[in-house]
Enzyme design. Sequence first.
Site, PDB file in Angstrom:
ATOM      1  N   TYR A 163      -3.556  -5.600  14.705  1.00 18.76           N
ATOM      2  CA  TYR A 163      -2.386  -5.201  13.827  1.00 18.76           C
ATOM      3  C   TYR A 163      -1.638  -4.321  14.618  1.00 18.76           C
ATOM      4  CZ  TYR A 163      -4.776  -6.524   9.543  1.00 18.76           C
ATOM      5  OH  TYR A 163      -5.285  -6.869   8.435  1.00 18.76           O
ATOM      6  N   GLU A 177      -2.595   4.277   1.718  1.00 18.28           N
ATOM      7  CA  GLU A 177      -1.784   3.079   0.841  1.00 18.28           C
ATOM      8  C   GLU A 177      -2.069   3.171  -0.591  1.00 18.28           C
ATOM      9  OE1 GLU A 177       0.543  -0.136   1.379  1.00 18.28           O
ATOM     10  OE2 GLU A 177      -0.734  -0.191   2.989  1.00 18.28           O
TER      11      GLU A 177
END
Length: 312
Positions: A163, A177
């Site tokens: 990532y 998130e």
Amino acid sequence: MTSCVAKEPIKKIAIFGGTHGNELTGVFLVTHWLRNGTEVHRAGLDVKPFITNPRAVEKCTRYIDCDLNRVFDLENLSKEMSEDLPYEVRRAQEINHLFGPKNSDDAYDLVFDLHNTTSNMGCTLILEDSRNDFLIQMFHYIKTCMAPLPCSVYLIEHPSLKYATTRSIAKYPVGIEVGPQPHGVLRADILDQMRKMIKHALDFIQHFNEGKEFPPCSIDVYKIMEKVDYPRNESGDMAAVIHPNLQDQDWKPLHPGDPVFVSLDGKVIPLGGDCTVYPVFVNEAAYYEKKEAFAKTTKLTLSAKSIRSTLH
């Protein structure tokens, strides 16, 4: 007798907002804390709110040239600075200089990176290392404090999916998130949830620094298996959309044979394979360009040893 892991106290913390400029909860909170940081102040801690992608925030777009949350690999961070580099790569180098360098002793102890998703994921904590006792303990604390509101943990540890996140410059990277929220929009309920997650996280760090010992704990996590693209025709265009039975069902078990996609002519495409999976980022708006309809995860339990600060 259970062994206790002694860890250095946490000193330097950054709270990143605007890594994606149209995910407004983090932008709104960080902008507020830059004006008035009382809420995130903790004795003995250096807490720095920071807008990571100001040009994208100004235009209320995810990014200018490329995704800032995917360029914190050593190759991009070591490129010679030049106006020819994508804006986000140049910005990544600036952020690495301010809060890193990545993988160094001088890097910030902890970075919270604040994100929104259009998917129905609720409160989500993103973990990059399944062996990190400190973060597993922190996530356990946050989950307990947020209850009865669910707070899921997404583990993005994977041998081939790299990532290179913005937060990965820190010794302890934490992704937060919260959704569902459309990009470019603020929702009070989502704002409140993210605010509470940060409060509980900072409280945990303060308790840890003050000498509180946290006993062994375990948490359920959802570990990434693979990303699934939409069905496509010969031209590469999308040929089907997320099936209504899957829409908004993030974190819920999805069994082989369950409907996943449906085409305009009504053809239903089921989940293949022979194992139950747990879908996340279902129909995320920002992932259409990445050709990701959802990610498959597997559910597992992580355990952490008892921890305490070395100062006590």
